[in-house]
Write a protein that holds these residues in place. Structure first.
Motif, short mmCIF file in Angstrom:
data_model
loop_
_atom_site.label_atom_id
_atom_site.label_comp_id
_atom_site.label_asym_id
_atom_site.label_seq_id
_atom_site.Cartn_x
_atom_site.Cartn_y
_atom_site.Cartn_z
N GLY A 79 -13.75 6.03 3.90
CA GLY A 79 -13.32 7.27 3.24
C GLY A 79 -12.15 7.92 3.95
N ALA A 80 -12.16 7.89 5.28
CA ALA A 80 -11.05 8.45 6.04
C ALA A 80 -9.77 7.67 5.79
CB ALA A 80 -11.39 8.45 7.54
N ALA A 81 -9.89 6.36 5.79
CA ALA A 81 -8.71 5.51 5.53
C ALA A 81 -8.21 5.73 4.11
CB ALA A 81 -9.06 4.04 5.75
N MET A 82 -9.12 5.81 3.16
CA MET A 82 -8.73 6.00 1.77
C MET A 82 -8.01 7.34 1.59
SD MET A 82 -8.48 4.86 -1.23
CE MET A 82 -9.46 3.39 -1.14
N GLY A 83 -8.56 8.38 2.16
CA GLY A 83 -7.92 9.69 2.05
C GLY A 83 -6.55 9.71 2.70
N GLY A 84 -6.46 9.14 3.90
CA GLY A 84 -5.18 9.12 4.60
C GLY A 84 -4.12 8.29 3.89
N LEU A 85 -4.53 7.14 3.39
CA LEU A 85 -3.57 6.28 2.67
C LEU A 85 -3.10 6.93 1.37
CD1 LEU A 85 -5.19 2.76 3.17
CD2 LEU A 85 -2.99 3.55 4.10
N GLN A 86 -4.03 7.53 0.64
CA GLN A 86 -3.64 8.18 -0.61
C GLN A 86 -2.71 9.36 -0.34
OE1 GLN A 86 -6.82 7.84 -3.98
NE2 GLN A 86 -7.88 8.42 -2.10
N TYR A 87 -2.98 10.09 0.74
CA TYR A 87 -2.10 11.20 1.12
C TYR A 87 -0.71 10.69 1.47
CZ TYR A 87 0.03 14.75 4.08
OH TYR A 87 0.91 15.64 4.64
N ARG A 88 -0.66 9.69 2.33
CA ARG A 88 0.63 9.16 2.79
C ARG A 88 1.43 8.52 1.66
NH1 ARG A 88 0.71 4.12 6.57
NH2 ARG A 88 0.62 3.17 4.53
N GLU A 89 0.76 7.76 0.81
CA GLU A 89 1.44 7.03 -0.25
C GLU A 89 1.68 7.88 -1.51
OE1 GLU A 89 2.42 3.73 -0.14
OE2 GLU A 89 1.79 3.60 1.95
N ARG A 90 1.11 9.08 -1.55
CA ARG A 90 1.21 9.95 -2.74
C ARG A 90 0.68 9.22 -3.97
NH1 ARG A 90 6.91 10.43 -1.51
NH2 ARG A 90 7.15 9.73 -3.65
N PHE A 91 -0.48 8.58 -3.77
CA PHE A 91 -1.01 7.73 -4.83
C PHE A 91 -2.53 7.78 -4.82
CE2 PHE A 91 -2.13 3.94 -7.12
CZ PHE A 91 -1.15 3.88 -8.11
N CYS A 92 -3.14 8.08 -5.96
CA CYS A 92 -4.60 8.15 -6.10
C CYS A 92 -5.11 6.92 -6.83
CB CYS A 92 -4.99 9.41 -6.85
SG CYS A 92 -6.76 9.49 -7.23
N ILE A 93 -6.00 6.17 -6.20
CA ILE A 93 -6.51 4.97 -6.86
C ILE A 93 -7.43 5.33 -8.02
CG2 ILE A 93 -6.26 3.55 -4.80
CD1 ILE A 93 -9.35 3.49 -4.70
N GLY A 94 -8.12 6.44 -7.91
CA GLY A 94 -8.98 6.88 -9.00
C GLY A 94 -8.18 7.21 -10.25
N PHE A 95 -7.05 7.90 -10.06
CA PHE A 95 -6.18 8.22 -11.18
C PHE A 95 -5.63 6.94 -11.81
CE2 PHE A 95 -4.65 12.84 -10.22
CZ PHE A 95 -5.95 13.29 -10.32
N ALA A 96 -5.29 5.97 -10.97
CA ALA A 96 -4.78 4.70 -11.50
C ALA A 96 -5.83 4.02 -12.36
CB ALA A 96 -4.35 3.78 -10.35
N GLY A 97 -7.07 4.06 -11.91
CA GLY A 97 -8.15 3.46 -12.67
C GLY A 97 -8.39 4.15 -14.01
N MET A 98 -8.20 5.46 -14.02
CA MET A 98 -8.40 6.23 -15.26
C MET A 98 -7.16 6.23 -16.15
SD MET A 98 -10.60 9.55 -14.00
CE MET A 98 -9.32 10.17 -12.93
N GLY A 99 -6.04 5.77 -15.61
CA GLY A 99 -4.81 5.73 -16.40
C GLY A 99 -4.16 7.09 -16.55
N VAL A 100 -4.21 7.90 -15.48
CA VAL A 100 -3.60 9.23 -15.51
C VAL A 100 -2.76 9.45 -14.26
CG1 VAL A 100 -5.46 10.21 -16.92
CG2 VAL A 100 -5.59 10.37 -14.43
N PHE A 101 -1.98 10.53 -14.27
CA PHE A 101 -1.24 10.97 -13.09
C PHE A 101 -1.16 12.48 -13.09
CE2 PHE A 101 1.97 10.46 -16.37
CZ PHE A 101 2.80 11.57 -16.22
N ASP A 102 -0.92 13.06 -11.90
CA ASP A 102 -0.77 14.51 -11.77
C ASP A 102 0.19 14.77 -10.62
OD1 ASP A 102 -0.86 17.25 -11.44
OD2 ASP A 102 -3.03 17.35 -11.13
#
Length: 125
Positions: free
Chosen positions: A55-78
């Protein structure tokens, strides 16, 4: 900030949420390790740190990359104007490809962190 398929699908507000997830998960891992040591639980129980470290790695990577894997799975962006649906199939495919890569990195980092915690405890205890 603007949406870029396979590159960026969250803006500053969503980034802060991912950072909070990462920091909170890292704190949870530290509390768990402290509990294992303090209460003299079996050393094998340190393997469970893989979950908060992932969870820590996931949060840090999503923060750094400006990319949410959950949003990608749902087909959305914000990226700041609210959640929008991705209409372009190529963009959706690019986002999902990046999501798989980020998830694999997070799994690897969580596993590596768990090994470090386990080995560190074996040496120190």
């Amino acid at each position: 900030m603007e949406y870029q398929p396979g590159v960026c699908n969250i803006g500053p507000t969503q980034q802060r949420r991912r950072l909070f997830l990462g920091v909170g998960s890292l704190a949870l891992a530290a509390v768990f390790v402290a509990a294992v040591v303090s209460f003299a639980w079996p050393q094998w129980s340190l393997i469970l740190t893989v979950f908060p470290l992932y969870g820590a790695a996931m949060g840090g990577l999503q923060y750094r990359e400006r990319f949410c894997i959950g949003f990608a799975g749902m087909g959305v962006f914000d990226v700041g104007g609210g959640t929008s649906e991705i209409q372009n199939e190529a963009a959706l495919a690019a986002d999902r490809k990046k999501a798989v890569k980020l998830n694999l990195k997070a799994v690897a980092l969580g596993a590596a962190g768990t090994v470090a915690v386990y080995v560190g405890a074996a040496v120190l205890l």
